[in-house]
Design a protein around this motif. Structure first.
Motif, PDB file in Angstrom:
ATOM      1  N   GLY A 161       0.469  -1.185   0.225  1.00  0.00           N
ATOM      2  CA  GLY A 161      -0.310   0.249  -0.203  1.00  0.00           C
ATOM      3  C   GLY A 161       1.139   1.185   0.015  1.00  0.00           C
ATOM      4  N   GLY A 162       2.283   0.621  -0.477  1.00  0.00           N
ATOM      5  CA  GLY A 162       3.112   3.041  -0.204  1.00  0.00           C
ATOM      6  C   GLY A 162       2.919   2.892  -1.122  1.00  0.00           C
ATOM      7  N   PRO A 163       3.264   4.062  -1.188  1.00  0.00           N
ATOM      8  CA  PRO A 163       3.478   5.167  -3.015  1.00  0.00           C
ATOM      9  C   PRO A 163       4.071   4.757  -3.574  1.00  0.00           C
ATOM     10  CG  PRO A 163       4.953   5.945  -0.833  1.00  0.00           C
ATOM     11  CD  PRO A 163       4.007   5.341  -0.467  1.00  0.00           C
ATOM     12  N   SER A 164       3.414   4.797  -4.843  1.00  0.00           N
ATOM     13  CA  SER A 164       3.813   4.440  -5.867  1.00  0.00           C
ATOM     14  C   SER A 164       5.389   5.064  -6.608  1.00  0.00           C
ATOM     15  CB  SER A 164       3.620   4.890  -7.601  1.00  0.00           C
ATOM     16  OG  SER A 164       2.178   4.157  -7.104  1.00  0.00           O
ATOM     17  N   GLY A 165       5.665   4.643  -7.244  1.00  0.00           N
ATOM     18  CA  GLY A 165       8.059   4.995  -7.379  1.00  0.00           C
ATOM     19  C   GLY A 165       7.396   5.433  -8.685  1.00  0.00           C
ATOM     20  N   ASP A 166       8.927   5.846  -8.696  1.00  0.00           N
ATOM     21  CA  ASP A 166       9.097   6.987 -10.215  1.00  0.00           C
ATOM     22  C   ASP A 166       9.545   7.028 -11.332  1.00  0.00           C
ATOM     23  OD1 ASP A 166       9.071   9.099  -7.748  1.00  0.00           O
ATOM     24  OD2 ASP A 166      10.887   9.487  -7.784  1.00  0.00           O
ATOM     25  N   LEU A 167       9.034   7.402 -12.361  1.00  0.00           N
ATOM     26  CA  LEU A 167       9.171   7.244 -13.985  1.00  0.00           C
ATOM     27  C   LEU A 167      10.647   7.631 -13.905  1.00  0.00           C
ATOM     28  CD1 LEU A 167       8.994   5.005 -16.243  1.00  0.00           C
ATOM     29  CD2 LEU A 167       7.435   7.074 -17.144  1.00  0.00           C
ATOM     30  N   TYR A 168      11.461   7.382 -14.493  1.00  0.00           N
ATOM     31  CA  TYR A 168      12.889   7.077 -14.993  1.00  0.00           C
ATOM     32  C   TYR A 168      12.856   7.457 -16.810  1.00  0.00           C
ATOM     33  CZ  TYR A 168      14.907   9.294 -10.400  1.00  0.00           C
ATOM     34  OH  TYR A 168      15.035   9.517  -9.094  1.00  0.00           O
ATOM     35  N   VAL A 169      12.591   8.634 -17.585  1.00  0.00           N
ATOM     36  CA  VAL A 169      12.784   8.394 -18.780  1.00  0.00           C
ATOM     37  C   VAL A 169      14.009   9.007 -19.510  1.00  0.00           C
ATOM     38  CG1 VAL A 169      11.499   9.039 -21.310  1.00  0.00           C
ATOM     39  CG2 VAL A 169      10.409   8.685 -19.031  1.00  0.00           C
ATOM     40  N   VAL A 170      14.805   8.033 -19.763  1.00  0.00           N
ATOM     41  CA  VAL A 170      16.237   8.284 -20.433  1.00  0.00           C
ATOM     42  C   VAL A 170      16.357   8.480 -22.489  1.00  0.00           C
ATOM     43  CG1 VAL A 170      18.288   7.358 -21.088  1.00  0.00           C
ATOM     44  CG2 VAL A 170      17.267   6.556 -18.677  1.00  0.00           C
ATOM     45  N   LEU A 171      16.124   9.420 -22.677  1.00  0.00           N
ATOM     46  CA  LEU A 171      16.135   9.879 -23.699  1.00  0.00           C
ATOM     47  C   LEU A 171      17.438   9.523 -24.827  1.00  0.00           C
ATOM     48  CD1 LEU A 171      14.900  13.513 -23.149  1.00  0.00           C
ATOM     49  CD2 LEU A 171      14.042  11.527 -23.404  1.00  0.00           C
ATOM     50  N   HIS A 172      17.194   9.525 -25.939  1.00  0.00           N
ATOM     51  CA  HIS A 172      18.098   9.040 -26.789  1.00  0.00           C
ATOM     52  C   HIS A 172      17.573  10.140 -28.436  1.00  0.00           C
ATOM     53  CE1 HIS A 172      20.173   5.832 -24.572  1.00  0.00           C
ATOM     54  NE2 HIS A 172      18.926   5.371 -24.075  1.00  0.00           N
ATOM     55  N   CYS A 173      18.404  10.560 -28.594  1.00  0.00           N
ATOM     56  CA  CYS A 173      18.318  11.233 -29.872  1.00  0.00           C
ATOM     57  C   CYS A 173      18.564  10.824 -31.068  1.00  0.00           C
ATOM     58  CB  CYS A 173      19.130  12.586 -29.508  1.00  0.00           C
ATOM     59  SG  CYS A 173      18.085  13.507 -28.315  1.00  0.00           S
ATOM     60  N   HIS A 174      17.878  10.512 -32.259  1.00  0.00           N
ATOM     61  CA  HIS A 174      18.541  10.548 -33.288  1.00  0.00           C
ATOM     62  C   HIS A 174      19.622  11.352 -34.062  1.00  0.00           C
ATOM     63  CE1 HIS A 174      16.486   6.907 -33.811  1.00  0.00           C
ATOM     64  NE2 HIS A 174      15.753   7.351 -32.865  1.00  0.00           N
ATOM     65  N   GLU A 175      21.042  11.616 -34.879  1.00  0.00           N
ATOM     66  CA  GLU A 175      21.053  12.386 -35.632  1.00  0.00           C
ATOM     67  C   GLU A 175      20.332  13.022 -36.824  1.00  0.00           C
ATOM     68  OE1 GLU A 175      24.931  10.773 -36.655  1.00  0.00           O
ATOM     69  OE2 GLU A 175      25.647  10.692 -34.548  1.00  0.00           O
ATOM     70  N   HIS A 176      20.457  14.210 -36.900  1.00  0.00           N
ATOM     71  CA  HIS A 176      19.828  14.624 -37.850  1.00  0.00           C
ATOM     72  C   HIS A 176      20.623  14.454 -39.286  1.00  0.00           C
ATOM     73  CE1 HIS A 176      18.222  17.984 -40.125  1.00  0.00           C
ATOM     74  NE2 HIS A 176      17.343  18.368 -39.200  1.00  0.00           N
ATOM     75  N   GLU A 177      19.549  15.090 -39.864  1.00  0.00           N
ATOM     76  CA  GLU A 177      20.366  14.496 -41.197  1.00  0.00           C
ATOM     77  C   GLU A 177      21.273  15.430 -42.041  1.00  0.00           C
ATOM     78  OE1 GLU A 177      18.775  14.654 -45.612  1.00  0.00           O
ATOM     79  OE2 GLU A 177      17.091  15.412 -43.741  1.00  0.00           O
ATOM     80  N   PHE A 178      21.677  16.694 -41.188  1.00  0.00           N
ATOM     81  CA  PHE A 178      22.950  17.429 -41.509  1.00  0.00           C
ATOM     82  C   PHE A 178      23.010  19.044 -40.836  1.00  0.00           C
ATOM     83  CE2 PHE A 178      19.783  20.934 -42.983  1.00  0.00           C
ATOM     84  CZ  PHE A 178      18.233  20.285 -43.594  1.00  0.00           C
ATOM     85  N   PHE A 179      22.269  18.143 -39.428  1.00  0.00           N
ATOM     86  CA  PHE A 179      22.478  19.298 -38.374  1.00  0.00           C
ATOM     87  C   PHE A 179      23.285  18.564 -37.226  1.00  0.00           C
ATOM     88  CE2 PHE A 179      18.225  22.150 -39.265  1.00  0.00           C
ATOM     89  CZ  PHE A 179      19.796  22.987 -39.820  1.00  0.00           C
ATOM     90  N   ALA A 180      24.653  18.999 -37.195  1.00  0.00           N
ATOM     91  CA  ALA A 180      25.439  18.154 -35.689  1.00  0.00           C
ATOM     92  C   ALA A 180      25.659  19.122 -34.472  1.00  0.00           C
ATOM     93  CB  ALA A 180      26.961  18.482 -36.386  1.00  0.00           C
ATOM     94  N   ARG A 181      25.306  18.689 -33.687  1.00  0.00           N
ATOM     95  CA  ARG A 181      25.017  20.002 -32.317  1.00  0.00           C
ATOM     96  C   ARG A 181      26.381  20.087 -31.086  1.00  0.00           C
ATOM     97  NH1 ARG A 181      20.459  19.109 -27.615  1.00  0.00           N
ATOM     98  NH2 ARG A 181      20.536  20.486 -26.493  1.00  0.00           N
ATOM     99  N   ASP A 182      26.240  21.212 -30.819  1.00  0.00           N
ATOM    100  CA  ASP A 182      27.637  21.287 -29.616  1.00  0.00           C
ATOM    101  C   ASP A 182      26.985  22.195 -28.603  1.00  0.00           C
ATOM    102  OD1 ASP A 182      30.269  21.597 -28.674  1.00  0.00           O
ATOM    103  OD2 ASP A 182      30.424  23.586 -29.986  1.00  0.00           O
ATOM    104  N   GLY A 183      26.670  21.551 -27.901  1.00  0.00           N
ATOM    105  CA  GLY A 183      26.006  22.313 -27.065  1.00  0.00           C
ATOM    106  C   GLY A 183      24.757  22.826 -27.073  1.00  0.00           C
ATOM    107  N   ARG A 184      24.079  24.075 -27.398  1.00  0.00           N
ATOM    108  CA  ARG A 184      23.030  24.713 -27.413  1.00  0.00           C
ATOM    109  C   ARG A 184      23.171  25.119 -29.674  1.00  0.00           C
ATOM    110  NH1 ARG A 184      21.373  29.228 -24.321  1.00  0.00           N
ATOM    111  NH2 ARG A 184      22.743  30.728 -25.987  1.00  0.00           N
ATOM    112  N   ASN A 185      24.267  25.251 -29.922  1.00  0.00           N
ATOM    113  CA  ASN A 185      25.204  25.562 -31.546  1.00  0.00           C
ATOM    114  C   ASN A 185      24.445  24.358 -32.354  1.00  0.00           C
ATOM    115  OD1 ASN A 185      25.867  28.188 -30.436  1.00  0.00           O
ATOM    116  ND2 ASN A 185      27.358  27.410 -30.058  1.00  0.00           N
TER     117      ASN A 185
END
Length: 190
Positions: free
Chosen positions: A60-84
């Motif tokens: 009867g204890g409280p429900s646990g937490d859900l952690y969602v781990v994100l996996h991003c696909h690479e863009h066709e022509f953009f490469a990411r470097d931080g916010r740039n």
């Protein structure tokens, strides 16, 4: 994923006759779909916590937490470097020599970019505010555009004649480019 059994209700009291659904454990194994909102600006491998969306609590204890781990696909022509964001855009020899204005794709659509005359292959230009949004904040990164001069591989007879005329008017000394002092020092220590 487990959820609380409605018959036993996970009361934590001694169950003399366990129900057939949960066998007296107070939890049932069940798969369910959870809709989550992913904010703009997240990075690959980042985790998002959703409190109370995990497994049902024991006894009867409280429900646990859900952690969602994100996996991003690479863009066709953009490469990411931080916010740039970075991309490479081909231009012609004539566009590099004479200068031009080109259309560059951004996350929001097309943006005009002025290429000055005499631009060399590999030159970079920055379009401010067209990068990735700051996660849970204000502002955006920049879009860094690197131009690559494309040398034509097939020429018509007329194009060849024009380039030969141009070649006679231009002179380039075909000698190795001298290394900078900093480059020489780097080589000594590497």
């Amino acid at each position: 994923m487990a959820r609380t059994c409605s018959t036993c209700q996970g009361t934590g009291t001694l169950i003399v006759e366990p129900c057939s659904k949960c066998n007296g454990h107070g939890r049932l194994r069940q798969t369910r779909t959870v809709t989550v909102k992913v904010p703009a600006g997240v990075e690959d491998g980042q985790r998002i916590l959703y409190s109370g969306e995990g497994e049902a609590g024991v006894f009867g204890g409280p429900s646990g937490d859900l952690y969602v781990v994100l996996h991003c696909h690479e863009h066709e022509f953009f490469a990411r470097d931080g916010r740039n964001l970075h991309c490479v855009v081909p231009i012609s020899v004539a566009q590099a020599a004479l200068g031009t204005e080109i259309s560059v794709s951004t996350l929001e659509g097309e943006q005009r970019l002025r290429i000055p005359e005499g631009t060399q292959s590999g030159a970079t230009f920055k379009i401010r505010g067209k990068g990735v949004p700051e996660l849970n904040g204000r502002g955006r990164g920049d879009l860094v555009v690197q131009v690559k001069v494309q040398t034509p591989t097939k020429l018509t007879k007329h194009q060849r004649e024009l380039l030969e005329q141009l070649q006679q008017t231009l002179s380039v000394e075909n000698k190795p480019v001298s290394r900078t002092l900093l480059g020489k020092v780097r080589e000594m220590f590497s």
